[in-house]
Motif scaffolding. Structure first.
Motif, PDB file in Angstrom:
ATOM      1  N   ALA A 161      16.068   4.603  39.312  1.00  0.00           N
ATOM      2  CA  ALA A 161      15.560   4.413  38.234  1.00  0.00           C
ATOM      3  C   ALA A 161      15.095   2.964  38.147  1.00  0.00           C
ATOM      4  O   ALA A 161      13.922   2.516  37.578  1.00  0.00           O
ATOM      5  CB  ALA A 161      16.434   4.727  37.079  1.00  0.00           C
ATOM      6  N   TYR A 162      15.665   2.042  38.827  1.00  0.00           N
ATOM      7  CA  TYR A 162      15.326   0.695  38.813  1.00  0.00           C
ATOM      8  C   TYR A 162      14.202   0.355  39.717  1.00  0.00           C
ATOM      9  O   TYR A 162      13.310  -0.588  39.660  1.00  0.00           O
ATOM     10  CB  TYR A 162      16.640  -0.286  39.160  1.00  0.00           C
ATOM     11  CG  TYR A 162      15.992  -1.679  39.319  1.00  0.00           C
ATOM     12  CD1 TYR A 162      16.101  -2.574  38.323  1.00  0.00           C
ATOM     13  CD2 TYR A 162      15.853  -2.286  40.725  1.00  0.00           C
ATOM     14  CE1 TYR A 162      15.599  -3.842  38.567  1.00  0.00           C
ATOM     15  CE2 TYR A 162      15.490  -3.526  40.859  1.00  0.00           C
ATOM     16  CZ  TYR A 162      15.316  -4.251  39.778  1.00  0.00           C
ATOM     17  OH  TYR A 162      15.093  -5.550  40.215  1.00  0.00           O
ATOM     18  N   THR A 262      14.817  -7.828  44.267  1.00  0.00           N
ATOM     19  CA  THR A 262      15.698  -6.847  44.926  1.00  0.00           C
ATOM     20  C   THR A 262      17.070  -7.104  44.472  1.00  0.00           C
ATOM     21  O   THR A 262      17.695  -7.976  44.097  1.00  0.00           O
ATOM     22  CB  THR A 262      15.905  -7.276  46.460  1.00  0.00           C
ATOM     23  OG1 THR A 262      14.552  -7.043  47.280  1.00  0.00           O
ATOM     24  CG2 THR A 262      16.927  -6.071  47.096  1.00  0.00           C
ATOM     25  N   ALA A 263      17.756  -6.020  44.105  1.00  0.00           N
ATOM     26  CA  ALA A 263      19.170  -5.713  43.499  1.00  0.00           C
ATOM     27  C   ALA A 263      20.222  -5.428  44.309  1.00  0.00           C
ATOM     28  O   ALA A 263      20.170  -4.612  45.429  1.00  0.00           O
ATOM     29  CB  ALA A 263      19.087  -4.821  42.299  1.00  0.00           C
ATOM     30  N   LEU A 264      21.354  -5.882  44.074  1.00  0.00           N
ATOM     31  CA  LEU A 264      22.812  -5.712  44.799  1.00  0.00           C
ATOM     32  C   LEU A 264      23.521  -4.629  44.132  1.00  0.00           C
ATOM     33  O   LEU A 264      23.397  -4.657  42.763  1.00  0.00           O
ATOM     34  CB  LEU A 264      23.237  -6.718  45.197  1.00  0.00           C
ATOM     35  CG  LEU A 264      24.689  -7.006  46.321  1.00  0.00           C
ATOM     36  CD1 LEU A 264      23.999  -6.199  47.483  1.00  0.00           C
ATOM     37  CD2 LEU A 264      25.056  -8.250  46.151  1.00  0.00           C
ATOM     38  N   ILE A 265      24.137  -3.767  44.637  1.00  0.00           N
ATOM     39  CA  ILE A 265      25.326  -3.015  44.042  1.00  0.00           C
ATOM     40  C   ILE A 265      26.552  -3.058  44.497  1.00  0.00           C
ATOM     41  O   ILE A 265      26.819  -2.923  45.968  1.00  0.00           O
ATOM     42  CB  ILE A 265      24.986  -1.542  43.960  1.00  0.00           C
ATOM     43  CG1 ILE A 265      23.563  -1.206  43.329  1.00  0.00           C
ATOM     44  CG2 ILE A 265      26.126  -0.525  43.381  1.00  0.00           C
ATOM     45  CD1 ILE A 265      22.940   0.525  43.296  1.00  0.00           C
ATOM     46  N   LEU A 283      22.877  -5.177  40.107  1.00  0.00           N
ATOM     47  CA  LEU A 283      22.402  -4.327  39.258  1.00  0.00           C
ATOM     48  C   LEU A 283      23.710  -3.508  38.582  1.00  0.00           C
ATOM     49  O   LEU A 283      23.682  -3.341  37.317  1.00  0.00           O
ATOM     50  CB  LEU A 283      21.586  -3.109  40.031  1.00  0.00           C
ATOM     51  CG  LEU A 283      21.361  -1.837  39.157  1.00  0.00           C
ATOM     52  CD1 LEU A 283      20.296  -2.140  38.087  1.00  0.00           C
ATOM     53  CD2 LEU A 283      20.478  -0.954  40.062  1.00  0.00           C
ATOM     54  N   THR A 284      24.601  -3.164  39.316  1.00  0.00           N
ATOM     55  CA  THR A 284      25.890  -2.683  38.833  1.00  0.00           C
ATOM     56  C   THR A 284      26.691  -2.564  39.988  1.00  0.00           C
ATOM     57  O   THR A 284      26.453  -3.065  41.107  1.00  0.00           O
ATOM     58  CB  THR A 284      25.518  -1.115  38.208  1.00  0.00           C
ATOM     59  OG1 THR A 284      26.819  -0.639  37.678  1.00  0.00           O
ATOM     60  CG2 THR A 284      25.363  -0.192  39.208  1.00  0.00           C
ATOM     61  N   ARG A 331      16.320  -4.855  32.056  1.00  0.00           N
ATOM     62  CA  ARG A 331      15.448  -4.592  33.606  1.00  0.00           C
ATOM     63  C   ARG A 331      15.514  -3.352  33.882  1.00  0.00           C
ATOM     64  O   ARG A 331      14.896  -2.928  34.679  1.00  0.00           O
ATOM     65  CB  ARG A 331      15.802  -5.768  34.452  1.00  0.00           C
ATOM     66  CG  ARG A 331      15.507  -7.200  33.931  1.00  0.00           C
ATOM     67  CD  ARG A 331      16.191  -8.078  34.868  1.00  0.00           C
ATOM     68  NE  ARG A 331      15.638  -8.086  36.581  1.00  0.00           N
ATOM     69  CZ  ARG A 331      16.111  -8.798  37.240  1.00  0.00           C
ATOM     70  NH1 ARG A 331      17.071  -9.750  36.983  1.00  0.00           N
ATOM     71  NH2 ARG A 331      15.508  -8.723  38.524  1.00  0.00           N
ATOM     72  N   VAL A 332      16.376  -2.404  33.335  1.00  0.00           N
ATOM     73  CA  VAL A 332      16.296  -1.010  33.709  1.00  0.00           C
ATOM     74  C   VAL A 332      15.855  -0.302  32.297  1.00  0.00           C
ATOM     75  O   VAL A 332      15.971  -0.896  31.343  1.00  0.00           O
ATOM     76  CB  VAL A 332      17.689  -0.537  34.049  1.00  0.00           C
ATOM     77  CG1 VAL A 332      18.435  -1.266  35.148  1.00  0.00           C
ATOM     78  CG2 VAL A 332      18.713  -0.723  32.792  1.00  0.00           C
TER      79      VAL A 332
END
Length: 361
Positions: A161-162, A262-265, A283-284, A331-332
């Motif tokens: 989704a992101y 870019t996001a990290l989980i 992100l989470t 941002r989501v």
């Protein structure tokens, strides 16, 4: 795979310091009305400062010792060669219950439990079932397990989704069940997002069907982990799920080198809380309740209520879940949390079945 209530199956696209470093007594006293009770813990090679499941297990035994008013002993492993001498040292220390942290301590824990039937053992992330009969091999060994595929499914959906590039990725440390369990759930969550939203987000780094993908070969941060992350970034992935303790730190380096959105989980703990140095990238996190489960096992053992019945954390019993979006909340998509709540309810109800060949229990 995951299965909806229509039973539609989906395929997905796809630790050194030496010996005993630290033995620490925390709190003091004894269990009320009885003899002194001594709980102990041995880390895997990632150590207790991994901001992940070793650290979470240490929090759990610390809280239990505080609650009981007893001392506990902790021993940190610097490599796999330390596992047996560290467990043997805790037995010699006179521990009543010994928690070992990680799948890689399975053989050592099983052997120590068989050789020391008067000592109770618990292990995080292993079933103690070497003979494959579905039950722990020893009466004095308790598995602490987590169905992280369920929570990683939610993280995969959120990642898709992101994503702005339409590509998300995951890679692991060692290719062992507690690692691939995350990866299976993640790619299935991406596939479910595509089905539900008529989208075409691609998951790279892991192929669930063939059980092949990108691994660093261990659980250390370093060049191997950074290279693995970079290989996924080079495929346009703008969300990364590194599964294996500190390897996320190297993924964060690769993300910062690249720049952009870019996001990290994170995994195991809410890494936003445990490691603020990467908070802005998160992100989470896919969270499992290692601290609470270790706490419960220690308290039960102190009361003479130890059982070798496996504990399996799920979405239903709040043993696994995903962390808040924190800095990414705006941002989501605005309705993403509601979508995830609905999916969680369907997984709990059995309307969506999240499966993996590594599913515990």
């Amino acid at each position: 795979m995951f299965t909806t209530k229509k039973h539609r199956a989906w395929g997905a696209t796809a630790l050194s310091v030496t010996g005993i470093l630290l033995i620490t007594g925390c709190s003091s006293g004894s269990v009320s009305g009885g003899e002194a009770f001594s709980p102990c813990i041995v880390s895997d090679a990632a150590g207790f400062d991994d901001h992940s499941f070793n650290e979470s297990a240490l929090r759990g035994i610390t809280a239990a010792a505080d609650e009981l008013g007893v001392e506990f002993s902790q021993v940190e492993s610097g490599s796999e060669n330390d596992f047996q001498p560290n467990v043997d040292a805790q037995v010699a220390e006179g521990c009543d219950v010994i928690v070992t942290v990680g799948f890689l301590l399975s053989d050592v824990t099983n052997a120590a439990a068989a050789a020391n039937p008067d000592v109770q053992f618990a292990i995080v992330d292993d079933a103690l079932d070497a003979d494959g009969d579905g039950a722990p091999d020893v009466d004095n060994g308790k598995p602490i397990l987590f169905d992280t595929a369920q929570a990683a499914f939610l993280a995969g959906y959120a990642a898709a989704a992101y994503s702005k590039t339409g590509v998300v990725g995951t890679f692991g440390g060692a290719q062992i069940p507690p690692v691939t369990l995350f990866m299976d759930g993640f790619v299935d969550g991406v596939a479910y997002y595509n089905e539900a939203n008529d989208a075409d987000v691609k998951a790279v780094g892991w192929n669930k069907e063939s059980q092949t993908g990108v691994f660093t070969g261990g659980f250390e941060a370093g060049i191997e982990a950074k290279t693995a992350a970079q290989s996924l970034l080079d495929q346009d992935a703008d969300v990364l799920l590194p599964v294996g303790g500190p390897i996320y730190q190297s993924a964060a380096e690769a993300i910062r080198d690249k720049g952009g959105d870019t996001a990290l989980i994170g995994v195991d703990a809410d890494v936003y809380e445990t490691d603020p140095s990467v908070a802005d990238l998160l992100l989470t996190s896919v969270v499992k309740g290692v601290d609470a489960s270790v706490n419960d096992v220690i308290v039960a053992a102190s009361a003479g209520e130890f059982s070798n019945e496996p504990y399996v954390g799920t979405l239903e019993n709040d043993g696994v879940g995903i962390a808040p979006f924190h800095d990414f909340a705006d941002r989501v998509p605005a309705d993403l949390q509601q979508q995830l709540d609905d999916i969680t309810a369907k997984i709990i109800a059995g309307e969506i079945e999240v499966t993996s060949q590594s599913t515990p229990g």
